[in-house]
Design a protein around this motif. Structure first.
Motif, PDB file in Angstrom:
ATOM      1  N   CYS A  73       0.835  -1.203   0.000  1.00  0.00           N
ATOM      2  CA  CYS A  73       0.000   0.000   0.000  1.00  0.00           C
ATOM      3  C   CYS A  73       0.871   1.254   0.000  1.00  0.00           C
ATOM      4  O   CYS A  73       0.612   2.209  -0.751  1.00  0.00           O
ATOM      5  N   ALA A  76       2.640   1.569  -3.392  1.00  0.00           N
ATOM      6  CA  ALA A  76       1.688   1.984  -4.425  1.00  0.00           C
ATOM      7  C   ALA A  76       1.412   3.481  -4.333  1.00  0.00           C
ATOM      8  O   ALA A  76       1.352   4.186  -5.348  1.00  0.00           O
ATOM      9  N   ALA A  77       1.251   3.966  -3.101  1.00  0.00           N
ATOM     10  CA  ALA A  77       1.002   5.399  -2.917  1.00  0.00           C
ATOM     11  C   ALA A  77       2.185   6.234  -3.385  1.00  0.00           C
ATOM     12  O   ALA A  77       2.016   7.349  -3.892  1.00  0.00           O
ATOM     13  N   GLY A 123      -2.726  -4.792  -0.907  1.00  0.00           N
ATOM     14  CA  GLY A 123      -2.171  -3.460  -0.678  1.00  0.00           C
ATOM     15  C   GLY A 123      -2.454  -2.512  -1.828  1.00  0.00           C
ATOM     16  O   GLY A 123      -2.753  -1.330  -1.612  1.00  0.00           O
ATOM     17  N   VAL A 124      -2.371  -3.024  -3.061  1.00  0.00           N
ATOM     18  CA  VAL A 124      -2.690  -2.190  -4.221  1.00  0.00           C
ATOM     19  C   VAL A 124      -4.183  -1.865  -4.240  1.00  0.00           C
ATOM     20  O   VAL A 124      -4.583  -0.730  -4.555  1.00  0.00           O
ATOM     21  N   TRP A 127      -4.808   0.836  -1.780  1.00  0.00           N
ATOM     22  CA  TRP A 127      -4.307   2.115  -2.286  1.00  0.00           C
ATOM     23  C   TRP A 127      -5.424   2.922  -2.938  1.00  0.00           C
ATOM     24  O   TRP A 127      -5.508   4.140  -2.759  1.00  0.00           O
ATOM     25  N   GLY A 131      -6.716   6.454  -1.565  1.00  0.00           N
ATOM     26  CA  GLY A 131      -6.610   7.594  -2.468  1.00  0.00           C
ATOM     27  C   GLY A 131      -7.909   8.354  -2.594  1.00  0.00           C
ATOM     28  O   GLY A 131      -7.920   9.597  -2.651  1.00  0.00           O
ATOM     29  N   MET A 334      -1.971   9.604   2.313  1.00  0.00           N
ATOM     30  CA  MET A 334      -1.884   8.494   1.373  1.00  0.00           C
ATOM     31  C   MET A 334      -1.044   7.340   1.933  1.00  0.00           C
ATOM     32  O   MET A 334      -1.150   6.201   1.480  1.00  0.00           O
ATOM     33  N   GLN A 335      -0.201   7.628   2.928  1.00  0.00           N
ATOM     34  CA  GLN A 335       0.616   6.592   3.553  1.00  0.00           C
ATOM     35  C   GLN A 335      -0.016   6.072   4.843  1.00  0.00           C
ATOM     36  O   GLN A 335       0.601   5.280   5.563  1.00  0.00           O
ATOM     37  N   ALA A 338      -0.427   2.207   5.083  1.00  0.00           N
ATOM     38  CA  ALA A 338       0.848   1.534   5.325  1.00  0.00           C
ATOM     39  C   ALA A 338       1.242   1.649   6.788  1.00  0.00           C
ATOM     40  O   ALA A 338       1.651   0.665   7.419  1.00  0.00           O
TER      41      ALA A 338
END
Length: 387
Positions: A73, A76-77, A123-124, A127, A131, A334-335, A338
């Motif tokens: 994640c 990806a971000a 994780g993707v 994301w 987002g 965005m993180q 994670a």
């Protein structure tokens, strides 16, 4: 005025939110990505009973999957461009379904490998949901809805799978159902956003500054505190004199109140300063830890666990809002996934090292230390301006 000038001048830069339907699809994909977080005890416990995992491999499989989810994640971000989103997410969902299916064919180390692959794909998928939340006009409410629906979905499946498909087909029946859900998410993602509006840039460009990193560290430590305590609730309940049935009741009550906590946080929204809310919640959590340490009776133990469950989800939307107040470009937020997931996997791992073969109350010490560090960071973070 540029985005950087807006940040420097004390004005939060504008962020374009996706249409409501696309946002709903994106959150649904994120819910599917996180289903396993609530189903790991059901899935991995059943694999142990079927002789496909040892007791030590359960913890390793759970940690590896959550760590892979959080790392994927975060990467990806940082690396994926918010364009051509539909094919990216559809492929991630298909690969996630494939990892679920391949798990039905494996055991031992093979399960750990497939769970790591599933975590990376999830994780993707997550994301996309993060987002969309980061770009929402009211991100704290979007986050509140997300964690509430996510927890409710986990509760429903955790109750339904053992009572239905697992009765006839064992853990492979549950894994096949989860694979089918991921396939449906792949189809649904084609109705989601194909492009997300670019986030504004600050004077640091796309890099996170020290305040943003400190905010993410606080989130990491907060989640480490929560999950380090959560995974040791059953042995702590036994130390408090609860029977296995009473311990199960306490956990079920905490899970139910998690949903209420998410609903309550959504209702409160941004009417309360996030740093103050989190500091207040942290103080109450500290009192809960102190009460559990004191060797409380059965009734008070159940009350503390129920309150802990409510505060768990109540805090999460305010973590989102805190990061946006710290970094109005929303790059730090965005993180968030994670930081939360890595903290959730690091907490139990650190607690297991602290407890070892010693008293289980060592988990309370580790949890208290993580909470104290998180609150220390939050107390020194002063948002530059409202988001």
């Amino acid at each position: 005025m540029s985005a950087a000038e807006g940040v420097a001048g004390g004005h939060a830069p504008a962020v374009i939110s996706p249409p409501r339907r696309e946002a709903a699809v994106s959150q649904g994909v994120g819910v599917v990505a996180l289903l396993i977080a609530g189903l790991q005890p059901v899935i991995l416990g059943a694999m142990e009973r079927e002789g496909r995992l040892s007791t030590s491999q359960i913890g390793l499989a759970a940690t590896v999957e959550l760590m892979a989810l959080g790392l994927a994640c975060g990467l990806a971000a940082a690396l994926l461009k918010p364009t051509h989103v539909r094919p990216k997410i559809a492929l991630a969902c298909l690969l996630h379904a494939a990892a679920m299916f391949v798990t039905t064919l494996t055991s031992g180390a093979g399960v750990i490998v497939t769970r790591a692959a599933a975590g990376a794909c999830a994780g993707v998928m997550l994301w996309l949901a993060i987002g969309v939340i980061a770009r929402a006009s009211h991100p704290e409410r979007a986050a509140g809805v997300f964690v509430t629906v996510q927890t409710f979905a986990q509760l429903v499946l955790a109750a339904a799978l053992p009572a239905t498909v697992m009765q006839h087909w064992g853990v492979n029946g549950a894994l096949t159902c989860l694979a089918a859900i991921s396939l449906l998410a792949s189809l649904a993602s084609l109705a989601g956003p194909d492009r997300l509006a670019p986030l504004p840039k600050s004077d640091e460009g796309g890099r996170l500054d020290a305040r943003s990193i400190a905010g993410l560290a606080a989130v990491f430590l907060w989640m480490a505190f929560i999950v380090a305590l959560w995974v040791y609730l059953e042995p702590l309940a036994a130390k408090a004199g609860l029977s296995p049935r009473e311990a199960g009741l306490a956990v079920a009550l905490a899970l139910g109140l998690q949903v209420l906590g998410g609903v309550a946080a959504t209702a409160v929204g941004d009417r309360a300063p996030p740093a103050r809310v989190l500091l207040a919640l942290g103080t109450v959590n500290a009192l809960i830890l102190a009460t559990l340490w004191s060797g409380t009776g059965r009734g008070l133990f159940i009350t503390c666990v129920a309150a802990f469950g409510f505060l768990w989800l109540f805090a999460l939307p305010f973590q989102t809002l805190l990061l946006i107040r710290i970094d109005p470009t929303r790059r730090a937020s965005m993180q968030l996934g994670a930081a939360q997931l890595l903290g959730s996997s690091a907490g139990p791992l650190a607690a297991s090292l602290v407890v070892g073969d010693g008293p289980v109350r060592g988990a309370l010490i580790l949890s208290a230390a993580c909470l104290a560090l998180a609150l220390g960071l939050i107390s020194v973070l002063r948002p530059k301006q409202p988001a």
